[in-house]
Design a protein around this motif. Structure first.
Motif, PDB file in Angstrom:
ATOM      1  N   THR A 171       0.814  -1.217   0.000  1.00  0.00           N
ATOM      2  CA  THR A 171       0.000   0.000   0.000  1.00  0.00           C
ATOM      3  C   THR A 171       0.851   1.271   0.000  1.00  0.00           C
ATOM      4  O   THR A 171       0.494   2.248  -0.645  1.00  0.00           O
ATOM      5  CB  THR A 171      -0.953   0.031   1.206  1.00  0.00           C
ATOM      6  OG1 THR A 171      -0.201  -0.110   2.410  1.00  0.00           O
ATOM      7  CG2 THR A 171      -1.983  -1.077   1.096  1.00  0.00           C
ATOM      8  N   ARG A 172       1.963   1.270   0.704  1.00  0.00           N
ATOM      9  CA  ARG A 172       2.762   2.499   0.797  1.00  0.00           C
ATOM     10  C   ARG A 172       3.801   2.636  -0.296  1.00  0.00           C
ATOM     11  O   ARG A 172       4.144   3.751  -0.684  1.00  0.00           O
ATOM     12  CB  ARG A 172       3.457   2.561   2.157  1.00  0.00           C
ATOM     13  CG  ARG A 172       2.469   2.741   3.274  1.00  0.00           C
ATOM     14  CD  ARG A 172       3.158   3.193   4.503  1.00  0.00           C
ATOM     15  NE  ARG A 172       2.168   3.383   5.545  1.00  0.00           N
ATOM     16  CZ  ARG A 172       2.276   4.273   6.486  1.00  0.00           C
ATOM     17  NH1 ARG A 172       3.333   5.025   6.539  1.00  0.00           N
ATOM     18  NH2 ARG A 172       1.340   4.398   7.390  1.00  0.00           N
ATOM     19  N   TYR A 173       4.365   1.522  -0.735  1.00  0.00           N
ATOM     20  CA  TYR A 173       5.456   1.570  -1.697  1.00  0.00           C
ATOM     21  C   TYR A 173       5.119   0.809  -2.975  1.00  0.00           C
ATOM     22  O   TYR A 173       5.976   0.167  -3.570  1.00  0.00           O
ATOM     23  CB  TYR A 173       6.730   0.994  -1.076  1.00  0.00           C
ATOM     24  CG  TYR A 173       7.092   1.635   0.232  1.00  0.00           C
ATOM     25  CD1 TYR A 173       7.576   2.939   0.281  1.00  0.00           C
ATOM     26  CD2 TYR A 173       6.936   0.957   1.434  1.00  0.00           C
ATOM     27  CE1 TYR A 173       7.895   3.540   1.477  1.00  0.00           C
ATOM     28  CE2 TYR A 173       7.255   1.549   2.639  1.00  0.00           C
ATOM     29  CZ  TYR A 173       7.740   2.840   2.655  1.00  0.00           C
ATOM     30  OH  TYR A 173       8.053   3.427   3.843  1.00  0.00           O
ATOM     31  N   SER A 174       3.883   0.884  -3.413  1.00  0.00           N
ATOM     32  CA  SER A 174       3.453   0.110  -4.570  1.00  0.00           C
ATOM     33  C   SER A 174       4.193   0.511  -5.846  1.00  0.00           C
ATOM     34  O   SER A 174       4.403  -0.317  -6.718  1.00  0.00           O
ATOM     35  CB  SER A 174       1.950   0.233  -4.765  1.00  0.00           C
ATOM     36  OG  SER A 174       1.596   1.576  -5.014  1.00  0.00           O
ATOM     37  N   GLY A 175       4.590   1.735  -5.947  1.00  0.00           N
ATOM     38  CA  GLY A 175       5.306   2.184  -7.133  1.00  0.00           C
ATOM     39  C   GLY A 175       6.742   1.719  -7.192  1.00  0.00           C
ATOM     40  O   GLY A 175       7.327   1.608  -8.266  1.00  0.00           O
ATOM     41  N   MET A 176       7.333   1.437  -6.050  1.00  0.00           N
ATOM     42  CA  MET A 176       8.739   1.051  -6.004  1.00  0.00           C
ATOM     43  C   MET A 176       8.942  -0.459  -5.987  1.00  0.00           C
ATOM     44  O   MET A 176      10.033  -0.927  -6.265  1.00  0.00           O
ATOM     45  CB  MET A 176       9.408   1.661  -4.766  1.00  0.00           C
ATOM     46  CG  MET A 176       9.398   3.167  -4.778  1.00  0.00           C
ATOM     47  SD  MET A 176      10.307   3.971  -3.445  1.00  0.00           S
ATOM     48  CE  MET A 176       9.912   3.041  -2.016  1.00  0.00           C
ATOM     49  N   ILE A 177       7.915  -1.214  -5.651  1.00  0.00           N
ATOM     50  CA  ILE A 177       8.058  -2.660  -5.530  1.00  0.00           C
ATOM     51  C   ILE A 177       7.711  -3.311  -6.861  1.00  0.00           C
ATOM     52  O   ILE A 177       6.650  -3.069  -7.431  1.00  0.00           O
ATOM     53  CB  ILE A 177       7.150  -3.208  -4.415  1.00  0.00           C
ATOM     54  CG1 ILE A 177       7.573  -2.623  -3.083  1.00  0.00           C
ATOM     55  CG2 ILE A 177       7.204  -4.719  -4.377  1.00  0.00           C
ATOM     56  CD1 ILE A 177       6.685  -3.016  -1.940  1.00  0.00           C
ATOM     57  N   GLU A 178       8.632  -4.134  -7.335  1.00  0.00           N
ATOM     58  CA  GLU A 178       8.412  -4.847  -8.580  1.00  0.00           C
ATOM     59  C   GLU A 178       7.968  -6.273  -8.300  1.00  0.00           C
ATOM     60  O   GLU A 178       8.049  -6.761  -7.165  1.00  0.00           O
ATOM     61  CB  GLU A 178       9.695  -4.851  -9.399  1.00  0.00           C
ATOM     62  CG  GLU A 178      10.147  -3.456  -9.802  1.00  0.00           C
ATOM     63  CD  GLU A 178      11.437  -3.475 -10.574  1.00  0.00           C
ATOM     64  OE1 GLU A 178      11.964  -4.564 -10.832  1.00  0.00           O
ATOM     65  OE2 GLU A 178      11.923  -2.389 -10.910  1.00  0.00           O
ATOM     66  N   ARG A 179       7.524  -6.936  -9.325  1.00  0.00           N
ATOM     67  CA  ARG A 179       7.038  -8.307  -9.193  1.00  0.00           C
ATOM     68  C   ARG A 179       8.140  -9.248  -8.691  1.00  0.00           C
ATOM     69  O   ARG A 179       7.898 -10.110  -7.856  1.00  0.00           O
ATOM     70  CB  ARG A 179       6.517  -8.798 -10.538  1.00  0.00           C
ATOM     71  CG  ARG A 179       5.938 -10.184 -10.472  1.00  0.00           C
ATOM     72  CD  ARG A 179       5.468 -10.672 -11.799  1.00  0.00           C
ATOM     73  NE  ARG A 179       4.464  -9.773 -12.317  1.00  0.00           N
ATOM     74  CZ  ARG A 179       3.807  -9.956 -13.426  1.00  0.00           C
ATOM     75  NH1 ARG A 179       4.066 -11.014 -14.158  1.00  0.00           N
ATOM     76  NH2 ARG A 179       2.897  -9.111 -13.831  1.00  0.00           N
TER      77      ARG A 179
END
Length: 63
Positions: free
Chosen positions: A27-35
């Motif tokens: 929820t907080r770092y959805s843009g930075m976390i990759e699959r």
């Protein structure tokens, strides 16, 4: 240690903590976390659970 308490300590609590950290990360770092990062985190956690089950199998079973 009773099997019920051992399951709570070694399995349930780590799973709950992992779930909380997973939800916070998504929820907080959805843009930075990759699959691949999620796959790696799940693999490491699965390895941890497998190691705990293997090393604590005597405490997790009823006698």
């Amino acid at each position: 240690m009773t099997p019920k308490k051992a399951i709570t300590v070694y399995i349930t609590l780590p799973c709950l903590l992992y779930g909380v950290f997973f939800i916070l990360a998504v929820t907080r770092y959805s843009g930075m976390i990759e699959r691949e990062t999620l796959y790696a985190a799940h693999t490491v956690f699965a390895g941890y659970i497998a190691l705990i089950v293997y090393t604590k199998r005597d405490q997790l079973t009823t006698i």
